[in-house]
Design a protein around this motif. Structure first.
Motif, PDB file in Angstrom:
ATOM      1  N   UNK A  86       0.800  -1.237   0.000  1.00 36.52           N
ATOM      2  CA  UNK A  86       0.000   0.000   0.000  1.00 36.52           C
ATOM      3  C   UNK A  86       0.825   1.277   0.000  1.00 36.52           C
ATOM      4  N   UNK A  87       2.026   1.264   0.590  1.00 36.14           N
ATOM      5  CA  UNK A  87       2.906   2.440   0.622  1.00 36.14           C
ATOM      6  C   UNK A  87       2.233   3.651   1.245  1.00 36.14           C
ATOM      7  N   UNK A  88       1.537   3.432   2.350  1.00 33.75           N
ATOM      8  CA  UNK A  88       0.912   4.528   3.084  1.00 33.75           C
ATOM      9  C   UNK A  88       1.808   4.954   4.252  1.00 33.75           C
ATOM     10  N   UNK A  93      -2.545  11.736   8.037  1.00 33.68           N
ATOM     11  CA  UNK A  93      -3.982  11.486   7.932  1.00 33.68           C
ATOM     12  C   UNK A  93      -4.344  11.092   6.509  1.00 33.68           C
ATOM     13  N   UNK A  94      -5.647  10.894   6.264  1.00 35.27           N
ATOM     14  CA  UNK A  94      -6.106  10.427   4.957  1.00 35.27           C
ATOM     15  C   UNK A  94      -5.752  11.425   3.867  1.00 35.27           C
ATOM     16  N   UNK A 137      -3.660   7.411   9.444  1.00 39.81           N
ATOM     17  CA  UNK A 137      -3.992   6.163   8.765  1.00 39.81           C
ATOM     18  C   UNK A 137      -3.776   4.962   9.684  1.00 39.81           C
ATOM     19  N   UNK A 138      -2.868   5.081  10.646  1.00 38.78           N
ATOM     20  CA  UNK A 138      -2.612   3.985  11.587  1.00 38.78           C
ATOM     21  C   UNK A 138      -3.864   3.593  12.363  1.00 38.78           C
ATOM     22  N   UNK A 139      -4.826   4.517  12.475  1.00 39.15           N
ATOM     23  CA  UNK A 139      -6.046   4.248  13.235  1.00 39.15           C
ATOM     24  C   UNK A 139      -7.132   3.593  12.379  1.00 39.15           C
ATOM     25  N   UNK A 140      -6.906   3.418  11.083  1.00 40.21           N
ATOM     26  CA  UNK A 140      -7.917   2.863  10.189  1.00 40.21           C
ATOM     27  C   UNK A 140      -7.845   1.346  10.136  1.00 40.21           C
ATOM     28  N   UNK A 141      -8.958   0.737   9.735  1.00 38.58           N
ATOM     29  CA  UNK A 141      -8.978  -0.707   9.540  1.00 38.58           C
ATOM     30  C   UNK A 141      -8.227  -1.073   8.264  1.00 38.58           C
ATOM     31  N   UNK A 147      -8.754   1.023   0.837  1.00 40.67           N
ATOM     32  CA  UNK A 147      -9.601   1.982   0.122  1.00 40.67           C
ATOM     33  C   UNK A 147      -8.887   3.307  -0.088  1.00 40.67           C
ATOM     34  N   UNK A 148      -8.123   3.746   0.913  1.00 40.22           N
ATOM     35  CA  UNK A 148      -7.348   4.988   0.781  1.00 40.22           C
ATOM     36  C   UNK A 148      -6.301   4.832  -0.322  1.00 40.22           C
TER      37      UNK A 148
END
Length: 245
Positions: A86-88, A93-94, A137-141, A147-148
């Motif tokens: 994913x390379x996030x 944040x988003x 983003x660390x707080x997302x499922x 999806x991001x």
């Protein structure tokens, strides 16, 4: 035809990773690329994405022959790839992740507001539900992170989106969310190529299934007209599959 791969081969020393592979993807179509480990899936994706250059073969994109020698070439054509990692950036944040690398050097409040508005509009258009896009983003499922990453791939308005194992390590509900998002990409008229080991997910979302085996084409099937057994037979090389229909 958005993408046409013809006779592509790639060798690494004594290993023939790809041997005369053909593949096509049309606008408004989801094509799944499947095969066992070592079948050549990752190598083919890297060829189309510009990570590696094939030894032979041709690539046509939107009706013309193209040379894709680096990832920038692929992006300039309108090919966007979302890899499995994913390379996030988990601390951003988003909005920060969506626009990472494309921000203007000179920051301004209005610039930030425009980015947030565009992020909300794009997420809404894809029916991606994230309650707080200012959260890291660390707080997302896992499904939300995927999806991001897919949403970020659409910022450049690509015509082909390649998704590498988009449902790997996701739960049932999160997998369903990602598969719905893949269908929405198709509904937007994009060409979509999905690489996956999960045949249930592949059958749920794809229009066609292309099988690679030992670096060669082993089958090109219309999903709705093909049994699970036929796909497994093509992957494994079995002559008379007994896999349930």
């Amino acid at each position: 035809m958005t993408l046409q791969v013809s006779g592509v081969s790639k060798r690494y020393g004594a290993v023939q990773a790809l041997d005369g592979v053909d593949l096509s993807v049309e606008a408004g179509e989801v094509v799944a690329l499947v095969g066992d480990n070592g079948a050549g899936k990752s190598t083919l994706v890297k060829v189309v994405s510009g990570v590696i250059t094939p030894d032979s073969g041709t690539l046509e994109f939107e009706g013309r022959t193209v040379r894709i020698n680096r990832p920038h070439d692929a992006q300039a054509l309108g090919i966007s790839t979302v890899y499995q990692d994913l390379a996030l950036c988990e601390n951003l944040d988003v909005v920060g992740n969506l626009f990472l690398g494309s921000e203007e050097r000179r920051w301004s409040l209005m610039r930030g507001i425009r980015m947030e508005r565009r992020a909300r509009d794009l997420l809404t258009s894809l029916d991606v539900r994230i309650r707080d896009i200012s959260a890291p983003v660390a707080a997302l499922s896992g499904g939300q992170r995927q999806s991001v990453a897919i949403t970020r791939a659409l910022l450049g308005e690509p015509r082909l989106v390649i998704l590498d194992e988009p449902t790997a390590a996701l739960g049932v509900e999160q997998t369903a969310q990602v598969l719905d998002l893949v269908k929405r990409l198709r509904d937007r008229g994009l060409a979509v190529m999905v690489i996956s080991h999960n045949l249930a997910d592949v059958r749920a979302v794809s229009d066609r299934i292309v099988v690679l085996r030992l670096g060669r084409n082993a089958g090109d099937f219309r999903t709705a007209d093909t049994s699970q057994g036929a796909i497994v037979a093509a992957i494994t090389g079995l002559e008379d599959p007994t896999w349930p229909q």
